[in-house]
Enzyme design. Structure first.
Site, PDB file in Angstrom:
ATOM      1  N   LEU A 185       0.830  -1.207   0.000  1.00 45.73           N
ATOM      2  CA  LEU A 185       0.000   0.000   0.000  1.00 45.73           C
ATOM      3  C   LEU A 185       0.864   1.256   0.000  1.00 45.73           C
ATOM      4  CD1 LEU A 185      -2.822   1.313   0.188  1.00 45.73           C
ATOM      5  CD2 LEU A 185      -2.609   1.166   2.691  1.00 45.73           C
ATOM      6  N   ALA A 210      -4.022  -5.345  11.444  1.00 43.18           N
ATOM      7  CA  ALA A 210      -2.609  -5.330  11.826  1.00 43.18           C
ATOM      8  C   ALA A 210      -2.376  -4.415  13.029  1.00 43.18           C
ATOM      9  CB  ALA A 210      -1.759  -4.877  10.643  1.00 43.18           C
ATOM     10  N   GLU A 259       1.769   1.469  10.192  1.00 39.15           N
ATOM     11  CA  GLU A 259       0.337   1.216  10.418  1.00 39.15           C
ATOM     12  C   GLU A 259      -0.345   2.459  10.989  1.00 39.15           C
ATOM     13  OE1 GLU A 259      -0.286  -1.476   9.117  1.00 39.15           O
ATOM     14  OE2 GLU A 259       1.295  -2.918   9.533  1.00 39.15           O
TER      15      GLU A 259
END
Length: 399
Positions: free
Chosen positions: A139, A257, A378
């Protein structure tokens, strides 16, 4: 007067009483595996900047740790709390090891499990759950981290095929993966006339796919990180994940995640505290143990308190997730708290160890270096602050 028998951190906060017997058994099984198979080697892996992902993946799969929170297709189908506790034991050894498991299960496998066709699930998930196949999740791009919506990677139609062009950055497992879950904008869709983010399954041996392992890292050295490039990668029509549509699809995977990090970062913090406590009890300064000084005890008490509060929050969030009630804002709160407090704990524990704390003979500075990355990936701490700020005020401050 002889000192009293010290209590462990989990004894101090009685967190075992909040866990089910199966959850404690899973935690202890992972801890035993980590002590036997991972901990004796992790300092060497970190120093060498390498990680034997291919070698260890089947062993992790045999334990049921890959995609362990998913149902079917060879996955263990265990509770979210059990998954979090497993992440905690892995990250107590090293954040890079938890990252490998997280990317495999919470990102790549979750994307296929949630958005893939039945054929895609049958083709990839059993081998990934067994550790026979490795996956990665693309991503982030060189110029787009916190703003993934700005990605430049494109997938264009060419007859029945898709042609993929672009690049991804900071991809864990990227240079050892068999399959890459890549997020890209498609051609303007027929309904809205605008590009749409879709997920694609990209075999890493496809012509035009290049993965370059990234070196010279000062953090997550016991982890494989790569840059991915796609130059006219031709994919069949069924390479797209049919259930993926919009940026919400990859962000939902990131939520999975992040949940693992809520528990995982506290594992690193716990390992630092355990090392600092043990060191302070054996190190003599001015003819008595370092642990006997008020300043040392004050430090340890404050650090233990932050660890305990974080652990209680993590278990609470695990219970919410197991009931299907966990919100994205709550995950942000947990990720922000665990990572911010864990890195502070690691740094302060280093001061207790003094000069010895900067060596790989002890885990604290290695954990602190790793947590610099965990604090950022993240979703950075600032992103999670703004997520909470939006929830509290109703105003979006991202733009």
């Amino acid at each position: 007067m002889a000192p009293d028998t010290p209590r462990t951190l989990d004894e101090l906060f009685a967190t075992d009483a909040l866990l089910q017997p199966e959850e404690r058994e899973i935690r202890d099984t992972v801890a035993a595996f980590a002590a036997r198979r991972l901990r004796p080697h992790v300092a060497d892996w970190f120093e060498a900047g390498t990680f034997p992902a291919r070698e260890l993946a089947p062993e992790l799969g045999e334990l049921g740790l890959l995609g362990m929170h998913l149902d079917g297709y060879g996955c263990a189908g265990l509770s979210a709390t059990a998954y979090g506790l497993a992440c905690q034991e892995l990250e107590a050894v090293d954040s890079g090891i938890r990252s490998m498991v997280s990317v495999q299960g919470s990102l790549a496998m979750t994307a296929i499990h949630r958005y893939g066709s039945e054929e895609q699930k049958q083709q990839w998930l059993p081998g990934m759950a067994a550790g026979e196949l490795l996956g990665c999740f693309g991503l982030t791009e060189p110029d787009f981290g916190s703003n993934p919506g700005g990605m430049r990677t494109r997938a264009k139609r060419d007859g029945d095929d898709w042609v993929l062009d672009g690049a991804k950055m900071w991809i864990t497992n990227g240079s050892v993966a068999d399959i890459a879950v890549i997020w890209a904008y498609t051609d303007p869709d027929e309904e809205g006339g605008r590009p749409v983010v879709r997920g694609f399954l990209v075999p890493t041996d496809a012509p035009g796919f290049v993965a370059r392992e990234m070196h010279r890292k000062l953090s997550l050295r016991a982890s494989i990180t790569a840059e991915l490039n796609f130059d006219g990668v031709r994919l069949p029509a069924d390479a797209v994940l049919p259930g993926s549509r919009g940026l919400s699809s990859p962000l939902a995977c990131l939520g999975e995640a992040r949940f693992g990090i809520v528990f995982g970062a506290l594992g690193a913090a716990r390992d630092c505290l355990a090392a600092a406590i043990e060191y302070s009890r054996s190190r003599e300064v001015f003819d008595k143990p370092l642990a006997a000084y008020q300043l040392t005890q004050a430090k340890l008490a404050d650090l233990a308190l932050e660890y305990g509060k974080g652990q209680l929050l993590a278990i609470h969030l695990g219970r919410l997730k197991d009931r299907g009630e966990l919100t994205a804002e709550q995950v942000s709160a947990g990720k922000l708290n665990s990572t911010r407090e864990a890195i502070a704990i690691a740094r302060e524990c280093r001061t207790i160890l003094g000069a010895n704390g900067i060596t790989l003979d002890y885990p604290v500075l290695r954990h602190a270096n790793n947590l610099e990355s965990v604090l950022t990936y993240e979703g950075t701490a600032e992103v999670h602050q703004l997520t909470l700020g939006k929830a509290l005020t109703g105003s979006n401050a991202f733009r």
